[in-house]
Design a protein around this motif. Structure first.
Motif, PDB file in Angstrom:
ATOM      1  N   ILE A   1     -20.230   6.597 -13.137  1.00 47.81           N
ATOM      2  CA  ILE A   1     -19.840   6.547 -14.547  1.00 47.81           C
ATOM      3  C   ILE A   1     -19.879   5.100 -15.025  1.00 47.81           C
ATOM      4  CG2 ILE A   1     -18.020   7.127 -16.204  1.00 47.81           C
ATOM      5  CD1 ILE A   1     -16.967   9.160 -14.180  1.00 47.81           C
TER       6      ILE A   1
ATOM      7  N   THR B   1     -18.438   2.427 -17.080  1.00 49.93           N
ATOM      8  CA  THR B   1     -17.165   2.218 -17.774  1.00 49.93           C
ATOM      9  C   THR B   1     -17.123   0.857 -18.463  1.00 49.93           C
ATOM     10  OG1 THR B   1     -16.210   1.431 -15.686  1.00 49.93           O
ATOM     11  CG2 THR B   1     -15.837   3.749 -16.259  1.00 49.93           C
TER      12      THR B   1
ATOM     13  N   ALA C   1     -19.059   7.712 -20.656  1.00 51.63           N
ATOM     14  CA  ALA C   1     -17.919   8.626 -20.532  1.00 51.63           C
ATOM     15  C   ALA C   1     -18.179   9.956 -21.239  1.00 51.63           C
ATOM     16  CB  ALA C   1     -16.665   7.951 -21.074  1.00 51.63           C
TER      17      ALA C   1
ATOM     18  N   THR D   1     -17.178   4.412 -10.171  1.00 55.65           N
ATOM     19  CA  THR D   1     -17.604   3.419 -11.159  1.00 55.65           C
ATOM     20  C   THR D   1     -17.605   2.049 -10.484  1.00 55.65           C
ATOM     21  OG1 THR D   1     -17.338   2.672 -13.453  1.00 55.65           O
ATOM     22  CG2 THR D   1     -15.328   2.828 -12.145  1.00 55.65           C
TER      23      THR D   1
ATOM     24  N   GLN E   1     -11.806  -0.959 -18.021  1.00 57.42           N
ATOM     25  CA  GLN E   1     -12.739  -0.083 -17.294  1.00 57.42           C
ATOM     26  C   GLN E   1     -11.982   1.039 -16.576  1.00 57.42           C
ATOM     27  OE1 GLN E   1     -15.738  -3.398 -15.558  1.00 57.42           O
ATOM     28  NE2 GLN E   1     -16.491  -1.328 -15.373  1.00 57.42           N
TER      29      GLN E   1
ATOM     30  N   PHE F   1     -12.408   5.008 -17.118  1.00 61.55           N
ATOM     31  CA  PHE F   1     -12.705   5.899 -15.990  1.00 61.55           C
ATOM     32  C   PHE F   1     -11.705   7.051 -15.942  1.00 61.55           C
ATOM     33  CE2 PHE F   1     -12.291   7.206 -11.530  1.00 61.55           C
ATOM     34  CZ  PHE F   1     -13.609   7.434 -11.173  1.00 61.55           C
ATOM     35  N   ASP F   2     -10.416   6.706 -15.966  1.00 60.58           N
ATOM     36  CA  ASP F   2      -9.383   7.737 -15.822  1.00 60.58           C
ATOM     37  C   ASP F   2      -9.455   8.757 -16.955  1.00 60.58           C
ATOM     38  OD1 ASP F   2      -8.424   6.857 -13.409  1.00 60.58           O
ATOM     39  OD2 ASP F   2      -6.916   5.524 -14.286  1.00 60.58           O
TER      40      ASP F   2
ATOM     41  N   GLN G   1     -12.366  10.029  -5.837  1.00 64.54           N
ATOM     42  CA  GLN G   1     -12.796   8.925  -6.694  1.00 64.54           C
ATOM     43  C   GLN G   1     -13.063   7.659  -5.861  1.00 64.54           C
ATOM     44  OE1 GLN G   1      -9.417   8.441  -9.254  1.00 64.54           O
ATOM     45  NE2 GLN G   1      -9.297  10.639  -9.650  1.00 64.54           N
TER      46      GLN G   1
ATOM     47  N   LEU H   1     -13.737   3.466  -6.790  1.00 62.04           N
ATOM     48  CA  LEU H   1     -13.892   2.444  -7.826  1.00 62.04           C
ATOM     49  C   LEU H   1     -14.104   1.036  -7.277  1.00 62.04           C
ATOM     50  CD1 LEU H   1     -11.654   4.689  -8.863  1.00 62.04           C
ATOM     51  CD2 LEU H   1     -11.545   3.195 -10.837  1.00 62.04           C
TER      52      LEU H   1
ATOM     53  N   THR I   1      -6.946   0.440  -8.172  1.00 58.54           N
ATOM     54  CA  THR I   1      -8.376   0.788  -8.090  1.00 58.54           C
ATOM     55  C   THR I   1      -8.728   1.373  -6.722  1.00 58.54           C
ATOM     56  OG1 THR I   1      -9.049  -1.376  -7.234  1.00 58.54           O
ATOM     57  CG2 THR I   1      -9.003  -1.113  -9.647  1.00 58.54           C
TER      58      THR I   1
END
Ligand SMILES: *Cc1c(COP(=O)(O)O)cnc(C)c1O
Length: 355
Positions: free
Chosen positions: A122, A124, A133, A154, A170, A174-175, A185, A187, A199
């Motif tokens: 993604i 971000t 997004a 991301t 960012q 993302f969230d 996830q 990051l 993160t």
């Protein structure tokens, strides 16, 4: 015989860095990043040394093939996913994970009829790779029939600066984009996992810190509990006395301010040393700190020889590593440690110590 340059890899230090990384994020699984020939340290060597990692990340299929052919059974993630359709069958056969960052790649997967473990990237805010997004739901929906599992990921643009505001924004982007999705996830690169606990999530993706180099601006590896893995050495192939007022090397940019001893090191930009590293860049001669003088040539560079170094033909020169942090060399030459590490493999021989 080859050139006298050698890259010394400290396997023990690398293992310690992996352990130190785990202590920073005990809840997360570690996707050890070994792209670009493991940041110049040697792909297979570092895969072996980092065998305690939970998975490996590389940037292209040929790196993954090399790992599999050498018997590596770890989960392997292709950080940029497939570049072309024909790769997908090989990816499937070798049981690789793919990052999917574009609708073109989704079309390729659909066309191939493959079901792969997918990491949906993604965008971000870095604006390099990834779905914006507002496209995540659509990408997710299309991928649900061509993936065997999904992880959202991301990447941060500026986590190397402690407290940088873009990390927070960012993170929020993302969230928001993945809220309601139950998937795992990922990051954090090295700098994000060190500076922002929020993160860390299910998977972290450290690269630079595993090689014992500080990913944070203005902070040393030592202060972060990391041990440098790579030392780059070569030798003096000439020692001469140069009179005050004479110049050294191409362009004559360096004028000797007094009568001095000048050493010629068998290492140049053809070996991977940055040509931008001129007068003032630190080097060690017989472990005494001194400096590059004049311009770096293709196969050679010139250094000042202080009397205390008692330097003579054949003596050892450390270009970085050991007592000379690569961060200092990078700063003096206007680049970043990542680039210096990657370039070391151009012509040097490798030696391994520590294990
Ligand atoms: C290279 C890379 C990393 C590792 O970054 P470091 O700064 O070396 O820790 C992590 N994630 C992605 C997507 C990368 O391309």
């Amino acid at each position: 015989m080859t050139r006298p340059a050698k890259v010394i890899i400290d396997g023990h230090a690398a293992k310690k860095n992996l352990e130190a990384t785990r202590l920073h994020c005990p809840q997360s699984k570690i996707l050890a990043v070994i792209k670009a020939d493991a940041y110049g340290h040697g792909l297979l060597r570092m895969a072996r040394i980092f065998n305690e990692a939970d998975a490996f990340a590389v940037a292209s299929l040929d790196e993954a093939v090399t790992l599999r052919e050498a018997g590596c059974r770890h989960r392997i993630v292709l950080l940029e996913g497939p570049f072309e359709f024909d790769e997908i069958a090989i990816i499937d056969r070798l049981d690789l994970d793919v990052v999917i960052h574009s609708f073109e790649q989704i079309s390729m997967l659909e066309h191939a009829g493959a079901t792969l473990p997918v990491w949906i990237k993604i965008n971000t805010g870095m604006n390099r790779l990834g779905f914006d997004a507002d496209a995540v739901a659509q990408a997710y929906q299309r991928l649900s029939s061509t993936s065997s599992s999904i992880i959202f990921m991301t990447h941060f643009a500026n986590a190397q600066v402690r407290g940088d505001a873009t990390v927070g924004s960012q993170l929020t982007t993302f969230d928001t984009a993945i809220s309601g999705f139950p998937e795992e996830q990922s990051l954090a690169n090295s700098s994000a996992l060190l500076t922002c606990v929020n993160t860390q999530r299910h998977w972290v993706r450290p690269g630079l810190m595993l090689y014992g180099v500080s990913p944070l601006h203005g902070e040393t590896a030592r202060s972060l509990g990391l041990l440098p893995v790579m030392t780059l050495k070569s030798r003096l192939i000439s020692v001469r006395d140069v009179k005050a007022g004479r110049t050294v090397g191409y362009g004559g940019s360096y004028v000797c301010p007094y009568d001095m001893k000048v050493g010629v090191v068998a290492y140049g930009y053809g070996d991977g040393y940055p040509r931008s590293a001129n007068t003032g860049t630190p080097v060690l001669v017989n472990n005494v700190k001194t400096q590059v003088i004049g311009e770096c040539s293709m196969d050679m560079m010139t250094v000042q020889l202080p009397d205390s170094a008692e330097a003579k033909f054949g003596d050892e020169v450390t270009l970085w590593g050991g007592e000379l942090p690569i961060e200092e060399v990078a700063k003096a030459s206007g680049t970043i440690p990542y680039e210096l590490l990657c370039r070391a493999r151009m012509r040097a021989r490798y030696e391994e110590v520590g294990l």
